[in-house]
Every structure is written in structure tokens, then in C-alpha cells.
Design a protein around this motif. Structure first.
Motif, PDB file in Angstrom:
ATOM      1  N   ARG A   1      37.316  42.587  41.302  1.00 21.01           N
ATOM      2  CA  ARG A   1      36.385  41.344  41.764  1.00 21.01           C
ATOM      3  C   ARG A   1      35.147  41.819  42.399  1.00 21.01           C
ATOM      4  O   ARG A   1      34.101  41.105  42.202  1.00 21.01           O
ATOM      5  CB  ARG A   1      37.288  40.243  42.517  1.00 21.01           C
ATOM      6  CG  ARG A   1      37.606  40.917  43.979  1.00 21.01           C
ATOM      7  CD  ARG A   1      38.416  40.029  44.796  1.00 21.01           C
ATOM      8  NE  ARG A   1      38.505  40.602  46.123  1.00 21.01           N
ATOM      9  CZ  ARG A   1      38.130  39.740  47.245  1.00 21.01           C
ATOM     10  NH1 ARG A   1      37.758  38.210  47.028  1.00 21.01           N
ATOM     11  NH2 ARG A   1      38.496  39.977  48.648  1.00 21.01           N
TER      12      ARG A   1
ATOM     13  N   SER B   1      36.121  37.415  37.561  1.00 18.73           N
ATOM     14  CA  SER B   1      36.855  36.093  37.820  1.00 18.73           C
ATOM     15  C   SER B   1      38.081  36.031  37.808  1.00 18.73           C
ATOM     16  O   SER B   1      39.014  35.402  38.499  1.00 18.73           O
ATOM     17  CB  SER B   1      36.068  34.993  37.100  1.00 18.73           C
ATOM     18  OG  SER B   1      36.540  35.188  35.619  1.00 18.73           O
TER      19      SER B   1
ATOM     20  N   LYS C   1      39.497  37.981  40.890  1.00 18.98           N
ATOM     21  CA  LYS C   1      39.338  36.974  41.870  1.00 18.98           C
ATOM     22  C   LYS C   1      40.359  35.886  42.070  1.00 18.98           C
ATOM     23  O   LYS C   1      40.935  35.535  43.096  1.00 18.98           O
ATOM     24  CB  LYS C   1      37.975  36.365  42.009  1.00 18.98           C
ATOM     25  CG  LYS C   1      37.578  35.416  43.236  1.00 18.98           C
ATOM     26  CD  LYS C   1      36.185  34.982  43.005  1.00 18.98           C
ATOM     27  CE  LYS C   1      35.808  34.099  44.174  1.00 18.98           C
ATOM     28  NZ  LYS C   1      36.692  32.848  44.341  1.00 18.98           N
TER      29      LYS C   1
END
Length: 355
Positions: free
Chosen positions: A125, A233, A236
Motif C-alpha cells: 500500500r 488500493s 490498502k
């Protein structure tokens, strides 16, 4: 007779008490292994198996009791041993040990698995690993250019053969290959004085270092995968999901002793494992053995392994739980079951000759 009946009632109650502990532990283990099974089914199987195991121990005791008459005493002894081995040693004792061990270690196991997995998600991330790789690649490339340029400079300044000769042209050809350009055209120069040769060196330095910087940008672009935004993404999202699990454990909304809750925890870990495996080229595994865990063809999280009584025992025999008190829980499990069997035999002991 009345005294004997009171004793038998006490023994029966004691049997039920110890049997309840054992059956609870067994059904917990079965439900962890098979969370889709209704709890009532786990209880039915558990109680049934434990009663059969208890009858097996009674058959052994009765066959050894010379104060009662039994036909086929040897056959009953063999049958009792077989039943006890199958229903206690293969089912009750291992599952009880598993439950006791699980409850004593699951909190640390989940914390360790989540912490380690979040660490690798962090690399994705934040894109930290790829930046380090780019830096190393660029530094290595720059060192090669500097070394090669040192050769060119020495050749141009060589007093024995000053100027730009065949060796210098060969070095330019090497530069073309190193910088991945079709050709580096020789620069025009006048004179072979020290000042003239220094100007020529400076001119080549500007030209070659300019091409070097372009190549470094190309290195960066090529190493930054096209799926960069995707893996950043995704990592994350997985990192945040595991953070929610940690918070749930802290505030009590996630109970690690509930099969449904631990299944949800494992599902989120499994999803993170899959992300790490998919984008592993952007990760540096430390220690290297972690790579085997996350890159396995059939991924199994550390948490999932501890949910399975079979895997827990397999790991124990491989020495995975040294220092975790596993033997202690084995002893406790055996003592609980033996106590239940003793009280069962005393409650239903044969007191007279019978067939």
C-alpha cells in the motif's frame, strides 16, 4: 443397599460432570473444524461417541473383574479395547486437547498472523519495496556508467595516445549498449592539448550523463508495474479490513472462541494472503521462510491451521508448538476423560455374577 445407591448416584453425577466438560471440548473442536455443521449435530456426535467410549472402558473393567461371571471374557476385553481406542484415542482425546490448546493460544496466534500479514500489506500500500528496488537498480546502473566513463576519460587524456582514437570509439559503442541507444556519435574536437582534451571529456560527460538520466527514468517507468494503482488500493483495503478485526477483538465485538467469528477473521486473512501472493514481486519477505507461507499453491493461513484438530496435531508432531504448553493440555484432556470413565465404571459396576 441404600449406602450403595447413594454412592452410585454420586458416581453417576460425577461422571456426567466430567463427561460434560469432555463433550463440550469435543463439540467445540468439531464445530471449529466444520463451522457449517449445526451445533446440535456436533453435540449429538460428541455425546454418542463419548458414551460408546465409556461403554468400551466398562467392557474392559468387567472383563478383568474376576468377581463376576462373563461369557467370552477375552472377546469382551478385545472389543472393549478396540472401542476405547477408536472412540476415545482417535476422537475424544485429540479433540479435547485441541480445544484446550486453541483457547489458550488463539489470541496470540491471531495477533501474530494479522501483524505479520499487515506488515507485508504495508509494503504494497505504501509502495515501499518497489521504490527501494528502483533506487538499487538506478544506483547500480549509475555506477556502471561512471565506471565506463572513467575508461573513456582515461583514454582521451592518455598522454601516450592523446585524443579520440579506436579505443575511445569502442568505449562509445559500449556506452550505446549500456544506455540502450542506437549509437553515440563521436563529438568533433580540435587539438590535443590538455585544455582541449578536458573540454572534450566535459562535452562527453554532459552528453552521456544526459542519456544516463533518461535511462534512469526508463528504469523507473519499467519497474513501476501497470497494476501499481490496483495493488496499492487492494492492499490498502485488506490492511483496513484486518485493522477492523483487531479493533473488534479489542472492543469485544469479535469473539475468537466463536466458530462464526473466527471464520470471518480467517476469511479476511485469506483474502490478504491472496493479495500478497498476487503482487509478491513488489514485496521483500523477511524471513525468507515467510515466502513459503504466502506463496504456497494452496494457501493456508496460520489461523486456519489452528482451527483444524488434524493440522494442530500434525504440526505438534513436527515440533511446531515447542514451548506452547501443548503437552500440558494433552495431560489435562487425558485426566478429564479418565476421571469420567472411572466414575462411569463405578456407577455401573457389576456387583454380582451375571451373564
Amino acid at each position: 443397599m441404600g449406602e450403595t445407591n447413594y454412592k452410585k448416584i454420586f458416581f453417576a453425577i460425577a461422571f456426567v460432570a466430567f463427561a460434560a466438560v469432555s463433550c463440550w471440548a469435543t463439540q467445540e473442536s468439531l464445530h471449529l473444524l466444520m463451522p457449517n455443521w449445526p451445533v446440535v449435530m456436533c453435540w449429538i456426535v460428541t455425546v454418542g461417541f463419548f458414551v460408546i467410549a465409556s461403554l468400551g472402558t466398562k467392557m474392559i473393567v468387567d472383563s478383568l473383574n474376576q468377581n463376576v461371571f462373563l461369557e467370552n471374557r477375552g472377546l469382551r476385553l478385545a472389543g472393549g479395547i478396540l472401542i476405547t481406542l477408536v472412540f476415545w484415542l482417535i476422537c475424544s482425546m485429540p479433540t479435547n486437547t485441541h480445544t484446550f490448546f486453541y483457547r489458550g493460544t488463539i489470541s496470540d496466534m491471531v495477533s501474530s498472523d494479522i501483524g505479520q500479514t499487515k506488515g507485508y500489506l504495508d509494503q504494497l500500500r505504501n509502495n515501499t519495496n518497489i521504490e527501494e528496488k528502483i533506487k538499487r537498480a538506478c544506483n547500480e546502473f549509475e555506477g556502471m556508467v561512471n565506471t565506463k566513463f572513467g575508461e573513456l576519460e582515461s583514454e582521451i587524456k592518455n598522454d601516450a595516445n592523446p585524443g579520440f582514437g579506436p579505443n575511445a570509439k569502442r568505449i562509445l559503442a559500449d556506452f550505446a549498449s549500456l544506455l540502450e541507444v542506437p549509437k553515440i556519435e563521436p563529438l568533433s574536437y580540435k587539438g590535443i592539448s590538455v585544455q582541449s582534451r578536458q573540454k572534450l571529456v566535459d562535452a562527453y560527460r554532459a552528453k552521456i550523463y544526459g542519456l544516463r538520466d533518461v535511462k534512469k527514468q526508463n528504469i523507473r517507468s519499467s519497474m513501476l508495474a501497470a497494476d501499481q494503482n490496483t495493488y496499492m488500493s487492494q492492499a490498502k483495503a485488506d490492511w483496513e479490513n484486518l485493522g477492523f478485526v483487531e479493533q473488534g477483538i479489542k472492543d469485544g465485538s469479535v469473539d475468537l472462541n466463536k466458530a462464526e467469528d473466527i471464520k470471518e477473521v480467517n476469511d479476511r486473512l485469506a483474502k490478504a494472503y491472496a493479495t500478497i501472493k498476487t503482487y509478491n514481486k513488489h514485496i521483500s519477505f523477511a524471513p525468507e521462510t515467510d515466502k513459503e507461507l504466502y506463496m504456497a499453491e494452496n494457501q493456508v493461513t496460520k489461523v486456519k491451521r489452528v482451527l483444524s484438530v488434524v493440522d494442530v496435531w500434525a504440526d505438534f508432531f513436527r515440533g511446531a508448538y515447542a514451548g506452547h504448553g501443548f503437552i500440558f493440555w494433552v495431560v489435562i484432556s487425558i485426566l478429564v476423560d479418565i476421571a469420567a470413565f472411572i466414575f462411569f465404571d463405578l456407577a455401573f459396576k457389576k456387583d454380582e455374577y451375571s451373564i
